[in-house]
Motif scaffolding. Structure first.
Motif, short mmCIF file in Angstrom:
data_model
loop_
_atom_site.label_atom_id
_atom_site.label_comp_id
_atom_site.label_asym_id
_atom_site.label_seq_id
_atom_site.Cartn_x
_atom_site.Cartn_y
_atom_site.Cartn_z
N GLY A 85 0.41 -1.17 0.24
CA GLY A 85 0.27 0.06 0.44
C GLY A 85 0.56 1.25 0.01
N TYR A 86 2.03 1.26 -0.55
CA TYR A 86 3.04 2.37 -0.60
C TYR A 86 2.84 3.64 -1.07
CZ TYR A 86 7.35 4.42 0.50
OH TYR A 86 8.70 5.30 1.49
N GLU A 87 2.36 3.53 -2.54
CA GLU A 87 2.00 4.29 -3.35
C GLU A 87 0.64 4.91 -2.66
OE1 GLU A 87 0.79 5.59 -7.72
OE2 GLU A 87 1.86 4.06 -7.30
N SER A 88 -0.13 4.73 -2.04
CA SER A 88 -1.55 5.30 -1.33
C SER A 88 -0.64 6.10 -0.07
CB SER A 88 -2.34 4.78 -1.32
OG SER A 88 -2.56 3.13 -0.75
N TYR A 89 -0.03 5.16 0.83
CA TYR A 89 0.42 5.55 1.71
C TYR A 89 1.18 7.04 1.67
CZ TYR A 89 4.02 6.80 5.57
OH TYR A 89 4.70 6.75 6.50
N ILE A 90 1.86 7.12 0.53
CA ILE A 90 3.42 8.58 0.49
C ILE A 90 1.85 9.11 -0.05
CG2 ILE A 90 4.16 9.10 -1.27
CD1 ILE A 90 5.91 8.24 1.40
N GLU A 91 0.98 9.52 -1.06
CA GLU A 91 -0.46 10.32 -1.44
C GLU A 91 -0.73 11.04 0.20
OE1 GLU A 91 -2.90 8.20 -4.28
OE2 GLU A 91 -0.94 8.30 -5.37
N SER A 92 -1.44 10.22 1.17
CA SER A 92 -2.44 10.09 2.21
C SER A 92 -0.96 11.14 2.75
CB SER A 92 -2.74 9.01 2.84
OG SER A 92 -1.82 8.20 3.92
N ILE A 93 0.10 10.56 3.31
CA ILE A 93 1.28 11.63 4.20
C ILE A 93 1.76 13.50 3.62
CG2 ILE A 93 3.95 11.71 5.00
CD1 ILE A 93 1.48 9.47 6.07
N GLN A 94 1.69 13.13 1.82
CA GLN A 94 1.56 14.43 0.93
C GLN A 94 0.58 14.92 1.81
OE1 GLN A 94 3.88 14.51 -1.18
NE2 GLN A 94 2.98 16.45 -1.60
N ALA A 95 -0.58 14.91 1.18
CA ALA A 95 -1.77 15.91 1.60
C ALA A 95 -1.99 16.25 2.53
CB ALA A 95 -2.83 14.49 0.56
N LEU A 96 -1.83 15.07 4.02
CA LEU A 96 -1.15 15.63 5.42
C LEU A 96 -0.68 16.35 6.03
CD1 LEU A 96 -2.34 15.12 8.42
CD2 LEU A 96 -0.30 13.34 8.91
N LEU A 97 0.42 16.42 5.04
CA LEU A 97 1.66 17.73 5.49
C LEU A 97 1.13 18.87 4.31
CD1 LEU A 97 4.64 15.50 5.71
CD2 LEU A 97 3.37 16.12 7.30
N ASP A 98 0.91 18.45 3.38
CA ASP A 98 0.15 19.95 2.08
C ASP A 98 -0.53 20.42 3.02
OD1 ASP A 98 2.76 20.03 0.34
OD2 ASP A 98 0.49 18.22 -0.68
N SER A 99 -1.23 20.28 3.66
CA SER A 99 -2.51 20.89 4.22
C SER A 99 -1.78 21.37 6.08
CB SER A 99 -4.18 20.06 4.51
OG SER A 99 -3.62 19.17 5.33
N ALA A 100 -1.16 21.03 6.50
CA ALA A 100 -0.83 20.97 7.89
C ALA A 100 -0.05 22.51 8.03
CB ALA A 100 0.51 20.20 8.53
N PRO A 101 -1.09 23.46 9.15
CA PRO A 101 0.16 24.54 9.66
C PRO A 101 0.77 24.69 10.21
CG PRO A 101 -1.77 23.91 10.99
CD PRO A 101 -1.87 22.79 10.10
N PRO A 102 2.09 25.55 9.16
CA PRO A 102 2.98 26.28 10.04
C PRO A 102 3.36 25.13 11.10
CG PRO A 102 2.29 27.63 8.29
CD PRO A 102 1.06 27.29 8.72
N GLY A 103 2.70 25.86 11.78
CA GLY A 103 2.69 25.75 13.37
C GLY A 103 2.63 24.56 14.20
N SER A 104 1.96 23.82 12.67
CA SER A 104 1.99 21.86 13.31
C SER A 104 3.24 21.22 13.26
CB SER A 104 1.30 21.83 13.00
OG SER A 104 1.87 21.26 11.31
N PHE A 105 4.37 22.05 13.06
CA PHE A 105 5.85 21.55 12.76
C PHE A 105 6.64 21.94 14.19
CE2 PHE A 105 4.26 21.39 8.65
CZ PHE A 105 4.96 20.20 8.12
N THR A 106 7.42 21.31 14.11
CA THR A 106 8.73 22.24 15.67
C THR A 106 9.70 21.93 14.44
OG1 THR A 106 7.16 21.11 16.93
CG2 THR A 106 9.69 21.67 17.67
#
Length: 123
Positions: A85-106
């Motif tokens: 399931g790696y391809e769909s996993y990477i797509e979901s992580i990409q979408a998750l991080l693209d929509s993450a606000p800058p403040g959710s990163f440390t």
């Protein structure tokens, strides 16, 4: 140079600084199928001076609250299932991080971007 390939490229922003400009992104490199995780994730900036004579690079570790601390938490012992399931996993992580606000990163991506904007190159 990395002896690996980019596994993900997210949060791409163009940044100008005094005497040049560049691009920043959040990424993880690897040599094989591997989970995106806070241990391997980093902020990368690559820029050029306005006259093209100087290269500016910065690489700093970052973490996101939505990601696991390390890869083992994701694999949980079944690498074959993870690979299928790696391809769909990477797509979901990409979408998750693209929509993450800058403040959710440390550290906060806005603060790192501010540091890059503060660079001053003089002829």
């Amino acid at each position: 140079m990395f002896n690996a390939a980019q596994m993900i490229t997210t949060d791409i922003e163009y940044i100008e600084f005094e005497g040049g400009s560049g691009v920043r992104f959040v990424t993880q490199y690897g040599q094989a199928v591997w989970p995106i995780n806070n241990y391997d994730l980093f902020y990368a900036f690559t820029g050029l001076s306005t006259d093209g004579s100087r290269l500016v690079t910065a690489i700093m570790p970052v973490a996101n609250q939505a990601l696991p601390d390390d890869a083992e938490e994701v694999i949980a012992g079944d690498m074959d299932e993870f690979m299928q399931g790696y391809e769909s996993y990477i797509e979901s992580i990409q979408a998750l991080l693209d929509s993450a606000p800058p403040g959710s990163f440390t550290p906060n991506l806005d603060l790192l971007d501010g540091m890059m904007r503060s660079i001053q190159l003089t002829p």
